[in-house]
Write a protein that holds these residues in place. Structure first.
Motif, short mmCIF file in Angstrom:
data_model
loop_
_atom_site.label_atom_id
_atom_site.label_comp_id
_atom_site.label_asym_id
_atom_site.label_seq_id
_atom_site.Cartn_x
_atom_site.Cartn_y
_atom_site.Cartn_z
N ALA A 136 2.46 12.16 4.10
CA ALA A 136 2.22 10.72 4.16
C ALA A 136 2.83 10.13 5.42
N ALA B 53 0.73 8.38 8.46
CA ALA B 53 1.07 7.02 8.86
C ALA B 53 1.43 6.94 10.33
N TRP C 296 -6.21 7.81 2.79
CA TRP C 296 -6.03 6.87 3.89
C TRP C 296 -7.40 6.50 4.42
N ASP C 297 -7.52 5.23 4.80
CA ASP C 297 -8.81 4.66 5.14
C ASP C 297 -8.69 3.87 6.44
N GLN C 298 -9.57 4.17 7.37
CA GLN C 298 -9.73 3.38 8.58
C GLN C 298 -11.19 3.52 8.97
N ALA D 195 -4.24 2.52 9.55
CA ALA D 195 -4.93 2.93 8.33
C ALA D 195 -4.30 2.29 7.09
N SER D 196 -5.14 2.07 6.09
CA SER D 196 -4.68 1.62 4.78
C SER D 196 -4.42 2.85 3.93
N ALA D 197 -3.32 2.83 3.20
CA ALA D 197 -2.98 3.93 2.30
C ALA D 197 -3.02 3.41 0.87
N GLN E 246 0.83 -1.20 0.00
CA GLN E 246 0.00 0.00 0.00
C GLN E 246 0.87 1.25 0.00
N ASP E 247 1.90 1.24 0.81
CA ASP E 247 2.80 2.38 0.86
C ASP E 247 3.54 2.54 -0.46
#
Length: 165
Positions: A69, A73, A90-92, A79-81, A46-47
């Motif tokens: 970023a 992080a 970014w998603d959580q 979180a997913s990036a 993801q990164d």
């Protein structure tokens, strides 16, 4: 005649194997992305997408976007990036922040910005939804941005995905 029948059977078996693998079928199901992980090794793909996005930017913006970023992080390690809609987000428990470079600035948008406290008055925008912080190129992220990231995650954890109403 028996040889022709064996060859036909082999071809049919090969087609079935390809079909089961899903490589030739346009209706093959796509794999779901792996859930977010706290280990750096598992989060690398993801990164890597975000890093590839940053690498394509003008050199004047790369440092700022990379700093953003890293900040996100650090403040939201679960979180997913990934890159979606043409920029990193970014998603959580749903998307909570995006980073969108422009020529003279970088915009950091918060889906629940209208619900955030914003003690340092950093957020711009109207309404109860998306609000943003504009950071001129060449500058560093404001110190209050870390608190906004944490609050955005907390709001998503409490209320769920902001895209599902």
């Amino acid at each position: 005649m028996a040889t022709a029948k064996k060859t036909a059977t082999r071809k049919t078996a090969a087609k079935k194997t390809v079909s089961k693998a899903g490589t030739s079928s346009p209706k093959a199901k796509r794999a779901k992305p792996a859930p977010a992980s706290t280990s750096a090794k598992e989060a690398a793909p993801q990164d890597a997408a975000v890093e590839a996005f940053i690498a394509k930017l003008e050199s004047s913006q790369q440092d700022l976007v990379r700093a953003l970023a890293s900040l996100i992080a650090a403040e939201a390690p679960k979180a997913s990036a990934y890159v979606k809609w043409g920029h990193p987000l970014w998603d959580q428990a749903g998307p909570f922040v995006l980073v969108k470079p422009a020529k003279a600035h970088v915009t950091v948008g918060f889906w629940r910005g209208g619900q955030m406290r914003d003690a340092e008055n950093l957020l711009e925008g109207e309404g109860t939804g998306m609000k943003y912080v504009r950071i001129p190129s060449g500058q560093q992220p404001p110190t209050g941005l870390a608190g906004l990231v944490r609050e955005a995650v907390a709001l998503n954890e409490k209320h769920g995905d902001p895209l599902k109403r």
